[in-house]
Design a protein around this motif. Structure first.
Motif, PDB file in Angstrom:
ATOM      1  N   LEU A  73       0.831  -1.199   0.000  1.00 35.38           N
ATOM      2  CA  LEU A  73       0.000   0.000   0.000  1.00 35.38           C
ATOM      3  C   LEU A  73       0.872   1.257   0.000  1.00 35.38           C
ATOM      4  O   LEU A  73       0.554   2.243  -0.666  1.00 35.38           O
ATOM      5  N   HIS A  74       1.983   1.218   0.730  1.00 33.96           N
ATOM      6  CA  HIS A  74       2.926   2.339   0.711  1.00 33.96           C
ATOM      7  C   HIS A  74       3.463   2.560  -0.698  1.00 33.96           C
ATOM      8  O   HIS A  74       3.670   3.699  -1.120  1.00 33.96           O
ATOM      9  N   ASP A  75       3.695   1.492  -1.426  1.00 33.01           N
ATOM     10  CA  ASP A  75       4.246   1.595  -2.770  1.00 33.01           C
ATOM     11  C   ASP A  75       3.275   2.276  -3.727  1.00 33.01           C
ATOM     12  O   ASP A  75       3.690   2.888  -4.704  1.00 33.01           O
ATOM     13  N   THR A  76       1.987   2.168  -3.448  1.00 33.72           N
ATOM     14  CA  THR A  76       0.994   2.844  -4.286  1.00 33.72           C
ATOM     15  C   THR A  76       0.685   4.245  -3.764  1.00 33.72           C
ATOM     16  O   THR A  76      -0.186   4.919  -4.311  1.00 33.72           O
ATOM     17  N   GLY A  77       1.386   4.662  -2.712  1.00 31.45           N
ATOM     18  CA  GLY A  77       1.210   6.011  -2.186  1.00 31.45           C
ATOM     19  C   GLY A  77       0.122   6.132  -1.142  1.00 31.45           C
ATOM     20  O   GLY A  77      -0.326   7.237  -0.823  1.00 31.45           O
ATOM     21  N   ARG A  78      -0.307   5.031  -0.575  1.00 34.18           N
ATOM     22  CA  ARG A  78      -1.365   5.056   0.431  1.00 34.18           C
ATOM     23  C   ARG A  78      -0.831   4.634   1.786  1.00 34.18           C
ATOM     24  O   ARG A  78       0.138   3.907   1.885  1.00 34.18           O
ATOM     25  N   SER A  79      -1.524   5.055   2.804  1.00 31.67           N
ATOM     26  CA  SER A  79      -1.172   4.680   4.165  1.00 31.67           C
ATOM     27  C   SER A  79      -1.525   3.207   4.402  1.00 31.67           C
ATOM     28  O   SER A  79      -2.417   2.652   3.754  1.00 31.67           O
ATOM     29  N   GLY A  80      -0.844   2.593   5.346  1.00 28.83           N
ATOM     30  CA  GLY A  80      -1.142   1.216   5.704  1.00 28.83           C
ATOM     31  C   GLY A  80      -2.514   1.063   6.336  1.00 28.83           C
ATOM     32  O   GLY A  80      -3.067  -0.038   6.372  1.00 28.83           O
ATOM     33  N   TRP A  81      -3.072   2.157   6.819  1.00 29.15           N
ATOM     34  CA  TRP A  81      -4.402   2.106   7.415  1.00 29.15           C
ATOM     35  C   TRP A  81      -5.470   1.758   6.381  1.00 29.15           C
ATOM     36  O   TRP A  81      -6.584   1.368   6.745  1.00 29.15           O
TER      37      TRP A  81
END
Length: 118
Positions: A73-81
């Motif tokens: 998810l971090h790799d797509t620019g999103r938070s792990g939440w």
């Protein structure tokens, strides 16, 4: 197999990024290794130990699978939440699957610099 071992080396590392290849290869090999005890059940040998193996493997893979999902998810620019979207009935799992299939951000984001965008 390389990606599976790489994800296991980052057992509980929630920082950084995981490429699509790393995430999906980890998921593939996790499912393959989880099927091994079921094969023992069908062969009917070691049937007593198969459920124990299943539970031990599942317990051991909780943290690495959560960590590699958060890094993806971090790799797509999103938070792990965003992982919590999985708990929304019916649509949540589909939404998370779509997020995990998206392309990596080509540029550096707030989670890490881009080292292996795929």
């Amino acid at each position: 197999m390389y990606w599976y071992i790489k994800a296991l080396k980052n057992y509980a590392t929630f920082q950084g990024r995981a490429t699509r290849t790393e995430y999906w290869m980890f998921t593939l090999f996790s499912y393959i290794f989880a099927l091994v005890p079921f094969i023992f059940i069908f062969i009917d040998s070691l049937t007593v130990f198969a459920p124990i193996l299943i539970w031990l493997y599942a317990a051991a893979m909780i943290l690495p699978s959560l960590a590699v999902t958060v890094r993806r998810l971090h790799d797509t620019g999103r938070s792990g939440w965003w992982y919590l979207i999985n708990f929304v009935p019916v649509i949540g799992g589909i939404w998370l699957l779509i997020l995990l299939c998206q392309r990596s951000e080509v540029t550096a984001n707030i989670y890490d610099t881009d080292t292996q965008a795929s």
